[in-house]
Every structure is written in C-alpha cells, then in structure tokens.
Scaffold this motif. Structure first.
Motif, PDB file in Angstrom:
ATOM      1  N   TRP A   7      38.187  29.798  44.447  1.00  0.00           N
ATOM      2  CA  TRP A   7      39.195  30.330  43.525  1.00  0.00           C
ATOM      3  C   TRP A   7      39.156  29.559  42.214  1.00  0.00           C
ATOM      4  N   THR A  10      36.768  30.607  39.467  1.00  0.00           N
ATOM      5  CA  THR A  10      36.999  31.812  38.662  1.00  0.00           C
ATOM      6  C   THR A  10      37.592  31.473  37.302  1.00  0.00           C
ATOM      7  N   ARG A 244      42.599  34.454  49.720  1.00  0.00           N
ATOM      8  CA  ARG A 244      43.055  33.287  48.956  1.00  0.00           C
ATOM      9  C   ARG A 244      44.449  32.842  49.382  1.00  0.00           C
ATOM     10  N   TYR A 262      50.784  35.104  44.953  1.00  0.00           N
ATOM     11  CA  TYR A 262      49.494  34.801  44.333  1.00  0.00           C
ATOM     12  C   TYR A 262      49.691  34.211  42.936  1.00  0.00           C
ATOM     13  N   GLU A 266      48.801  30.651  41.329  1.00  0.00           N
ATOM     14  CA  GLU A 266      47.897  30.680  40.188  1.00  0.00           C
ATOM     15  C   GLU A 266      48.475  29.908  39.003  1.00  0.00           C
TER      16      GLU A 266
END
Length: 801
Positions: A7, A10, A244, A262, A266
């Motif tokens: 992750w 990215t 994730r 999420y 993030e």
C-alpha cells in the motif's frame, strides 16, 4: 500502527526491501517492532476455477470438484466447505505446497476419492478470523472478479506483502496514517509523494440545499465539515480495498463503511458515514451532551452521557458520539441510498475522557486523542466522496457544509544554518538544510541568513527551533554525526566539589556513630506539613494528590522519620538510629515555585549500646544526640552553640536551639510525651539542622598545634545563680574575661535541692589555664581568675562557700 509495504508503494516509489526500510525508519526515530510477512511458510498457492462439482458418493458433507489451476487438465479436489460451488474463482494450494503452521499439501484419498490439492479459506492462508468478511468466515474465499487460473494467489489477494508494526510515541501521530508514513519514507529516500485522487464530478445540486451544520461550542469542536452523496449502491468493496483493510486488522463490511475506514487509515482522519434518510432531519447540530442524556451506539449498547461528552445530533437527539462511535438508527445499512460524509476536529482531551469512561477505545478515538492533521481534513472528506463515486456509483452534491474554523495549517519557525551546525556538529550549507525540509514536505524561504520553515499541521510535534534541528539530524542520519572530543585549554583532573566532600564527611561521621541513612517521601499530609518548624512559611499543596497522606510538600524531615521509627518499633526493632539529608519546601508569596532548602535530620530511640554479656547498656538520651551533632560540627571545623527553646511537638524542658555564628540553624530535642505516645514510641530524640547554612561555611586547612611543653593549671568554681540563668551565659562570660591563658571552661555539675535556696541553683565549672610559651605563675593565674570572678559576680553569680 500496521503499515503495508504494498500500500505504501502506491504513494512513494520505494525500491528497497522491507527489512532495509524498517531498519532505516527505526534509525530515524520510529521503532519498527515487528515485520509480518504474509508470504512466509506459503508455497504453491494459485488461483483456481471450479469447473464442475459433484457430491461425494460416500460423504454427505464433501464435494468432488474439478478445478482448473492453469495446467493442461483440471485437477480433482475433495472439498468440505459449505459454500463451494461451480463457477467460482477460488484459492488453491497445489500438491507439494505449504501453508502457515507447517501444513504440507499432499495427494491423498478422502473416503476413497483422490484429492490433488486443497481449496483454501482466508484463515488457512494466515488471516485471523476477526478480519475475514462475514460471507467467507465459515467457508472458502471466492474472488469477486474473474482471474486467470494458475495466477499467484497471494498477488491476486494483495497478500504478496509485508506489514511493518510501528511502536509510535505519542508525538508522532503523523505516522498513524499511510500518507503520513509516505512522507516519512519519501524524506528518507529523497522521493516524491504521490497523493491519491480526490477530485469528484460534482452534481449541479448544492449540498447546502439538503443539509445545514451548526457547532454550538467551537472550543470543543473547532471545525465540522460534511458533504452529501446521493444514490449510492451498497455492495462489497473491491478486493484490493478489502485486502488492505484486512491486513490492517479491520473487517470489511460493505463499500460505504469500508471507504470510511480506508480513508481513515490513508489520511489519519477519522470519518463517519450517516444514512441521510435516517438522521431524522436536515439539520446537524454539534453540541455537548445534556447531563444523563442517553443514546444507543452502533454496538447496541445504551450509553448514559455526561455534559463533557460531544454529541452529533439531528437538532433534537444524538445520532453519534463525537469522535468515538455512531448511533444505531443512522448507521449505513444495505438499504442506504443517501450518505452524509462527516469530518471534524474534536477536542482531544474530551475524546480521551469519553472513550476511557465508556471503554470505547477505537482506531478513530485513538487518532483524535493524539491530534489530527487539519490540512488533511477536507481532503479526506473529498477522498471519501471520490471513492463513493467510483466504487458505489454515488452522486456527489456540489460544495461542502461547514461550521467553525480549521485554524492555521502551518507553523512558521525560523532557523539558521549556523545554529544547526553548532548544535549538531554538522557542516551543512543552507542548500543542504533546505533540501532536508523539502524532503519532509516543508515549504521554506530564505531571507538573508534566516531559513523560514512552514511546518504543516500533520507534524504537530515540531513547534520550536530545536525540533527542526532534530529533524535535520534525523534525516541526515544520526550515524553521520561526527565524533569529537571536547577541547580544553586547561585540562584538570576530576575532583569532588567542596559540598560533595563535606557531605561525605557528614555521612561517614553519622554512619560511623551507628546511624543509618533514610530516604523518605517529600509529601506529607496537610496537618503535619508544618510540624517541627521554627518559622512560619506558606505550604505548597498538590492540585491532584494521589492520597491525603501525600498531599503537601514537607517543611521538616522529622514527621517521616517518626513514621519510619514507628514502623520499625511495631515490628520489634526497638533500637532505632536514623538520619536523612533531604529537601524541604517553603512557599513563596507571589511565586509559583517553592523555595527548596536542604536539611539534615536524625532520630534515635531505644538503647544505643547494649552488651548483655557485660550487663552493660546505654539508653539514648538528650546528651547522646547532642554529642552526634557536636561530632558533625567537629568534623566540619565548626562551633555550634546551644540555647534552651520551646518547639511544638518537643519536650519543653529538653529542647535546645542550635546556633552557628549567632544564627539559629536547627534544634535538638526529645519528642513530647503525648507525641511519642501517639506513635507508640518510648523516649525518642530528634535533631534537625539547616544543611544549606552549614554547607555555606568555608572550612580552611586544619592547623595542627604541638603538644604543650609547659604544664597547665585547673581551678574549680561553684557558682550560685538564679534558676533561670543559663550555664552557657556563664561560660560565655568566663571566655570573654579569660585572656590568652584560659584554654577551656566546662560545666561538670549542676545542683538544685534541699540545701539550696528556693529559686537558686549551683553550677560547678572547671577552668583550664595554660601558657604555651612559659610556665604559669600563681600571680598570672590568680589575676585572670579574679577578673573572671568579678565579671561573674557582676552578672549576679556568687561563689558558693
């Protein structure tokens, strides 16, 4: 915090192993406790396609599956999962493969049918049950999309990955998010951070037309932001998002709920999704709860609230417990169509108190408690709207509905290259320093020799110049700090200070005399804080004491020494001799901090010498304790004087003030019988000296004198004086009139009784005369002796016949 390398990549291009990355991060201040490798102990795990399925002829709960695993022909696998079916894309462990726990996959016969592999559940490949989606909790996992059979299953599941577990200190809340960690990693490897997409296709309809927001207390909720998304379609999240979340320890629910979790991982910004149609109105009012107000949270528990709790309401009743948990009737359900996306800043202290009191610790509350990055708040809300648009086919209304103020998004700090280099020992140029700040994502400007740094709100731990210097040292590398030796013009050997040397003398003297050192608490109860004090001072009390017995700073060491003596005597240790060197605290009017003064105190009770085989014992008395004090003075080349005095808590007739150069510095005395009885003690003696004043006395070199060559002369006198006359005043008069040949004078007897007149006493004093250079003559002694007697008679004394 669990950080997925897959992750993380990215956002920032990292061409390094997870071990190297973890080592680098640890060296720069964030400790990586563990690395969890999802590929460990897994071998020959592929994606399979179930082409056909038939019941096992000899087992009701088994099925015979023909599975395409990318080879020339399908393989036969016997599977007992209740949810297996034809047309499914599944996880297959091939023959010769391995699974976590040391499980080896072999060709086998199950009830007479050959099985060449194993169709796997997520638990069987290493994921804990509490993060597996409910649909697959009791069976095999099924891919939602078609995947080429024979594909590496770990890559298809996004589990070809390693997780770093951060052990974060409270000041590094920025690393509680993937983007915050990306900025850290980018700074270490001089890379750029690519932030995720947040741009939505806004509808012509305005959010303000369907929703209003009002914050009643901006001190508790400085800012509240909301956007409206209509016509969402509830469905499972895509596999990459589910994977994730599961790797981070969160169970996927549905696309709307998963998006809020999420984005929280993030950006580090907790969000909440409300079912707009079930809020109960078009108004959101953020306020403090009413005392004893009740609401039911998402866990179906009715909560009784306090007036310190923050609640989100529909104008009437709570729909969420701010920063902690949502309410039951406004939660997202499979029937939800319209969603309100909430992002807010809550008072960290209020969130911590609420979550702790209700035992509702969560990923959301832990982030609010540590402080969030205000710069990411609206961006996180926009990111959630973007994902709702792309993953849930939602229609995002134009604009956002807000109340309050985000506050400053950056902190301005000025620093110079010279300051950095002098502090750390580097030789960096301004360009080198600016490059470090740019790596960290801090904007900088240079004016003359000043570097103006704008620190973003995600780094709340950086507030002063020293914090910036630490960042430079961190990123440049602690290992690169040069090793240097201090340079001295004059090198001297180490030695004890005068105070240290004298303190060792005092301790050695007392311990040599049989006393043991005690170390007691600086806090006492309020009633005893001023006990055994000879001057009046303000007391200093704690705002939040652990107990009433330790609520006030002491002004004497004696109370706790008495406690220690009582403790020992109660346990049959009757003979106690303790001393302590410690601080006492006097409040100062108009000052926040108290004055600290070091005291030397002691306590003795019981027998000082006890030799049963000789039938000899010596009980502690006033003069023994006075001798201890005299021994201290003698070792420090000081001369103490003593005067009778009275102190609350001490015996009125057995207490003496200790003076040094005419200034009172302490006392010696016996505990008052009522005080001793209170603590179940016998006759107990204490002393207390102002150690600061003793240490301030300079001690010169010791001057040794030769033994006299000539004999001395002693004469005894018995003086009748009034009972209240102090013997010390008589000794003082004798010394004042003794000239150069009087060497000593001391009392050896005091008598009051039937042979003395009422109100009178007899004091016998021995005088020692000596001429160090010549033999004394009778005339010399007589002349001085008569002068002394005349002075004593003038003081009111008469020779006793």
């Amino acid at each position: 915090m669990l950080i997925s390398k897959e992750w993380l990549e990215t956002y920032v291009d990292l061409d390094v192993s997870v071990e190297a990355l973890a080592e680098r991060i640890t060296r720069t201040g964030i400790e990586v406790d563990d690395i969890q490798d999802f590929t460990k102990d897994i071998k020959n795990l592929v994606v399979g396609y179930v082409e056909d399925i038939a019941p096992h002829p000899d087992a009701d709960k088994l099925n015979i599956c023909q599975v395409n695993i990318g080879e020339d022909a399908p393989v036969q696998i016997v599977c007992g999962a209740p949810n297996v079916g034809a047309g499914q894309t599944v996880i297959v462990a091939k023959v010769g493969g391995r699974l976590p726990g040391g499980i080896k996959i072999k060709r086998a016969k199950l009830r007479g049918q050959v099985s060449e592999g194993m169709i796997c559940s997520l638990q069987e490949i290493g994921l804990p049950s509490n993060v597996v989606p409910k649909a697959f909790e009791d069976g095999i996992y099924q891919f939602a999309t078609a995947i080429e059979p024979g594909t590496d299953a770990l890559k298809a599941l996004y589990l070809d990955d390693q997780m770093m577990e951060f052990d974060l200190t409270p000041n590094r809340a920025d690393a509680l998010s993937m983007i915050g960690t990306a900025y850290e990693a980018a700074a270490l490897y001089d890379k750029k951070v690519v932030k995720p997409e947040t741009t939505v296709t806004a509808q012509s309809k305005l959010a303000q037309e369907t929703l209003t927001v009002k914050v009643e207390d901006t001190t508790q909720v400085p800012y509240y932001s909301a956007r409206v998304v209509e016509n969402v379609q509830i469905a499972p999240s895509p596999e990459w998002m589910q994977a994730r979340l599961m790797k981070a320890g969160i169970r996927p629910i549905n696309n709307v709920v998963d998006i809020s979790n999420y984005v929280m991982l993030e950006y580090g910004q907790p969000l909440h999704m409300f079912d707009k149609d079930h809020i109960g109105s078009n108004d959101i009012v953020v306020r403090l709860a009413h005392e004893n107000e009740k609401m039911t949270t998402l866990d179906d528990q009715e909560r009784e609230l306090l007036s310190s709790d923050i609640v989100i309401t529909n104008g009437q009743q709570p729909i969420a417990l701010g920063g902690v948990m949502g309410g039951d009737f406004s939660e997202v359900t499979p029937e939800t169509k319209n969603v309100v996306v909430e992002g807010a800043i809550f008072n960290p202290v209020a969130i911590r108190h609420t979550s702790r009191r209700l035992n509702l610790r969560s990923e959301s509350s832990s982030r609010f408690e540590k402080g969030i990055a205000t710069e990411f708040l609206d961006e996180a809300v926009d990111r959630a709207c973007y994902l709702l648009e792309t993953l849930a086919q939602g229609q995002v209304l134009d604009g956002r509905v807000t109340d309050g103020d985000l506050g400053e998004l950056v902190t301005d700090i000025t620093i110079t290259a010279d300051k950095v280099n002098r502090t750390v020992g580097f030789d960096l140029t301004e360009e080198d320093i600016v490059r470090v700040f740019e790596q960290l994502g801090f904007n900088t400007e240079i004016t003359n020799n000043d570097i103006h740094v704008k620190v973003p709100s995600r780094r709340r731990d950086i507030t002063i110049e020293a914090d910036l210097i630490e960042e430079i040292a961190r990123i440049y590398g602690y290992d690169n700090i040069p090793s240097t030796l201090p340079v001295f013009e004059d090198v001297t050997s180490g030695a004890l200070t005068d105070r240290q040397r004298k303190t060792r003398v005092v301790k050695r003297t007392l311990e040599g005399a049989g006393l043991s050192q005690a170390i007691t608490y600086s806090l006492v109860d309020r009633e005893r804080a001023t006990a055994f004090t000879t001057a009046t001072h303000d007391t200093v009390e704690l705002l939040m004491p652990m107990s009433e017995a330790h609520s006030t700073l002491r002004q004497s060491l004696i109370p706790h020494l008495i406690d220690a003596t009582q403790y020992n005597v109660a346990r049959k240790n009757q003979d106690i001799a303790l001393y302590e060197i410690g601080n006492v605290f006097f409040g100062q009017e108009g000052e926040t901090l108290p004055e600290q003064v070091e005291y030397l105190s002691g306590i003795m009770t019981g027998e000082y010498v006890s030799n049963p085989w000789q039938g000899k014992k010596e009980v502690v008395d006033f003069y023994l304790v006075k001798g201890m004090v005299e021994r201290i003075a003698d070792q420090l080349a000081l001369r103490f004087e003593y005067e009778t005095t009275q102190i609350d808590g001490l015996h009125p007739g057995r207490t003496a003030a200790v003076t040094l150069n005419g200034e009172a510095i302490g006392f010696i005395g016996e505990l008052h019988p009522t005080v001793a009885k209170t603590y179940d003690l016998g006759r107990t003696y204490v002393f207390e000296l102002n150690y600061e004043k003793i240490m301030q006395q300079s001690v010169g070199y010791i001057n040794y004198q030769p033994i006299p060559k000539f004999p001395g002369v002693t004469r005894d006198i018995a003086l009748v004086v009034d009972s209240e006359v102090r013997a010390a005043s008589l000794i003082q008069t004798i010394h004042q009139n003794g000239g150069s040949i009087l060497k000593d004078a001391h009392v050896f007897d005091v008598y009051e009784g039937e042979h003395m007149e009422a109100g009178k006493k007899s004091v016998a004093i021995r005088l020692a005369y000596l001429d160090e250079n010549n033999t004394l003559t009778e005339e010399q002694v007589t002349k001085v002796h008569e002068t002394i007697l005349a002075a004593l008679e003038a003081q009111g004394a008469t020779l006793r016949g």
